[in-house]
Design a protein around this motif. Structure first.
Motif, mmCIF file in Angstrom:
data_model
loop_
_atom_site.group_PDB
_atom_site.id
_atom_site.type_symbol
_atom_site.label_atom_id
_atom_site.label_comp_id
_atom_site.label_asym_id
_atom_site.label_seq_id
_atom_site.Cartn_x
_atom_site.Cartn_y
_atom_site.Cartn_z
ATOM 1 N N GLU A 47 -97.455 -8.983 -27.121
ATOM 2 C CA GLU A 47 -98.151 -9.416 -26.492
ATOM 3 C C GLU A 47 -99.206 -9.676 -25.652
ATOM 4 O O GLU A 47 -100.506 -8.759 -25.397
ATOM 5 C CB GLU A 47 -98.079 -11.254 -25.792
ATOM 6 C CG GLU A 47 -97.541 -12.499 -26.622
ATOM 7 C CD GLU A 47 -97.567 -13.886 -26.544
ATOM 8 O OE1 GLU A 47 -98.077 -14.231 -25.226
ATOM 9 O OE2 GLU A 47 -96.146 -13.869 -26.671
ATOM 10 N N GLU A 48 -98.296 -8.303 -24.631
ATOM 11 C CA GLU A 48 -99.051 -7.296 -23.567
ATOM 12 C C GLU A 48 -100.067 -5.952 -24.538
ATOM 13 O O GLU A 48 -100.991 -6.215 -24.025
ATOM 14 C CB GLU A 48 -98.528 -6.827 -22.656
ATOM 15 C CG GLU A 48 -97.255 -7.778 -21.949
ATOM 16 C CD GLU A 48 -95.937 -7.086 -20.840
ATOM 17 O OE1 GLU A 48 -95.981 -7.132 -20.277
ATOM 18 O OE2 GLU A 48 -95.153 -6.180 -22.184
ATOM 19 N N MET A 49 -99.292 -6.049 -25.248
ATOM 20 C CA MET A 49 -100.540 -4.751 -25.990
ATOM 21 C C MET A 49 -101.398 -5.543 -26.761
ATOM 22 O O MET A 49 -102.423 -4.805 -27.136
ATOM 23 C CB MET A 49 -99.088 -4.438 -27.835
ATOM 24 C CG MET A 49 -99.690 -2.843 -28.233
ATOM 25 S SD MET A 49 -99.954 -1.378 -26.461
ATOM 26 C CE MET A 49 -101.733 -1.064 -27.113
ATOM 27 N N LEU A 50 -101.835 -6.554 -27.461
ATOM 28 C CA LEU A 50 -102.454 -7.517 -27.933
ATOM 29 C C LEU A 50 -103.432 -7.214 -26.794
ATOM 30 O O LEU A 50 -104.619 -6.790 -26.535
ATOM 31 C CB LEU A 50 -101.778 -8.572 -28.322
ATOM 32 C CG LEU A 50 -103.171 -9.104 -29.274
ATOM 33 C CD1 LEU A 50 -103.139 -8.819 -30.631
ATOM 34 C CD2 LEU A 50 -102.446 -10.899 -29.864
ATOM 35 N N GLU A 51 -102.658 -7.938 -25.624
ATOM 36 C CA GLU A 51 -104.056 -7.813 -24.433
ATOM 37 C C GLU A 51 -104.760 -6.691 -23.812
ATOM 38 O O GLU A 51 -105.772 -6.480 -23.504
ATOM 39 C CB GLU A 51 -103.098 -8.811 -23.344
ATOM 40 C CG GLU A 51 -103.658 -10.031 -23.046
ATOM 41 C CD GLU A 51 -104.907 -11.029 -23.102
ATOM 42 O OE1 GLU A 51 -105.448 -10.404 -23.186
ATOM 43 O OE2 GLU A 51 -104.169 -11.790 -23.163
#
Ligand code: ASP
Ligand code: MG
Length: 411
Positions: A199-203
């Motif tokens: 999720e962090e990488m996606l953001e």
């Protein structure tokens, strides 16, 4: 045998020497006992050149022929990689997208992968082939035409193959040695992360960190594909690079994991629109239909039934947004006094899954910017992200100050 997917980006296959070096990495994994699926990009710069040729030949080009031309860079590197591996006595074969086949939608230049049948390649592995080299970025439409997945799309090819073949991991070889807390060119104290949650990488990817195509991260998250980002320019150990994984696999997470930025943002304000039910739909419907990617939205205080509406979008979509609004006004769907575009802004964001359980992150971010004398123009938040729009000239300063304030240089 377990399957490993290894993807080599444009700089990692930029010339024959680099292809040889990449092939050696593949050889190491084959020796460990993996059946390897190698996904290659075009040699760096090649796709840009092809895109240029298409535009010069036909300004309003047929998207099907654009894909026919632009997909070809990957065909060259796939064949060369297979030949290089054969020279090393590694049984290898190349596959273009249509041969697998990588079945996609017919949205040319922005196709989505629908299905990757595994039987052809699996059968070859069964016959002793050890490496399938697949041309990234391309597929075939239901009509049987070649499609491409959008720029940077070979990351998505790689993840899709890893999901389809239930690969142990998907290694993305690139010219950086992993995912950093922020851009090292802006903050010299930027630190490589060992692990980062999907999720962090996606953001971070959608906020402008350019290591991975956003869609590849979405796909990895959906199918729980373990992704590793690492450099093809260094000797690599098994623990090298950054692992993008499920948050459960990250024991101790920082409240903030990274600071992202995007230089090309514009702040658009519709002055004095009617404050009535349906007004937001009447504004943002046409914007979306015009292909404007609206990010932040603020509706200001209303007075006497009128209000100002502010939104942000990429700078290269300002003209499109202006036209969509002017058309809506001409149709009588909305009414406003003026549309003011501020194109000298940048977006800076703090991202971290730890924000879910920790309060005070926003306050700290705002205090830090205020101490530096940086004025915040627009704020947007999600569960794991806080973004602010600021004057572009303060962007570097803001990134550095936030990186320091959240102590991202410390593990
Ligand atoms: N060669 C394509 C591009 O430059 C795809 C990729 O490299 O991922 O966009
Ligand atoms: Mg890329």
């Amino acid at each position: 045998m377990p399957v490993l997917v290894m993807k080599f980006g444009g700089t990692s296959v930029a010339n024959l020497d680099r292809i040889r070096r990449a092939a050696k990495r593949v050889g190491v994994e084959v020796a460990k006992g993996y059946d390897v699926i190698v996904i290659v990009s075009a040699m760096s710069g090649k796709t840009n050149e092809l895109v240029g040729w298409v535009g010069e030949t036909s300004p309003l080009y047929d998207a099907r022929e654009y894909d026919a031309v632009v997909s070809s860079g990957e065909n060259v590197t796939a064949g060369l990689m297979a030949l290089t591996l054969q020279e090393m006595d590694v049984p290898a074969r190349s596959w273009q997208g249509w041969q697998v086949p990588v079945k996609t939608t017919s949205a040319h230049s922005a196709a989505r992968i629908e299905e990757i049948p595994t039987d052809n390649i699996t059968a070859k592995f069964g016959e002793g082939m050890r490496v399938a080299v697949v041309a990234g970025f391309q597929g075939v439409s239901p009509e049987g035409r070649i499609t491409t997945l959008g720029r940077g799309g070979s990351d998505t090819t790689a993840v899709a193959f890893a999901a389809a073949f239930d690969a142990e991991r998907c290694d993305i070889y690139t010219d950086v040695d992993g995912v950093y807390t922020t851009d090292p060119r802006i903050a010299s104290k930027a630190r490589k992360l060992d692990k980062i949650a999907f999720e962090e990488m996606l953001e971070l990817a959608s906020l402008g960190a350019k290591v991975l195509q956003t869609r590849s991260v979405e796909l990895a998250m959906r199918y729980n594909v373990k992704l590793r980002v690492l450099s093809s320019f260094e000797e690599q150990s098994d623990a090298a690079g950054t692992l993008v994984c499920d948050e459960e696999e990250i024991m101790e997470s920082n409240v903030v994991s990274g600071i992202a930025y995007s230089r090309d943002e514009a702040k658009m304000t519709l002055i004095s629109v009617a404050d009535r039910p349906g007004i937001a739909a009447a504004i943002f419907g046409p914007l979306s239909e015009a292909g404007v990617n609206v990010d932040m939205i603020i509706q200001n205080i209303a007075e006497e039934g009128r209000t100002d509406m502010t939104f942000s979008c990429p700078t290269d979509q300002v003209k499109r947004a202006e036209k969509a609004m002017a058309d809506a006004k001409a149709r009588g769907d909305i009414n406003y006094h003026d549309l003011v575009a501020d194109t000298d802004v940048a977006k800076v964001s703090a991202v971290g899954i730890g924000m879910r359980s920790q309060s005070g992150v926003a306050a700290k971010m705002f205090k830090t910017l205020s101490d530096e004398g940086v004025n915040i123009k627009v704020i947007a938040t999600s569960e794991i992200k806080i973004s602010v729009l600021i004057d572009r000239k303060y962007m570097e300063l803001a990134v550095q100050a936030l990186h320091d304030a959240f102590e991202l240089d410390k593990a």
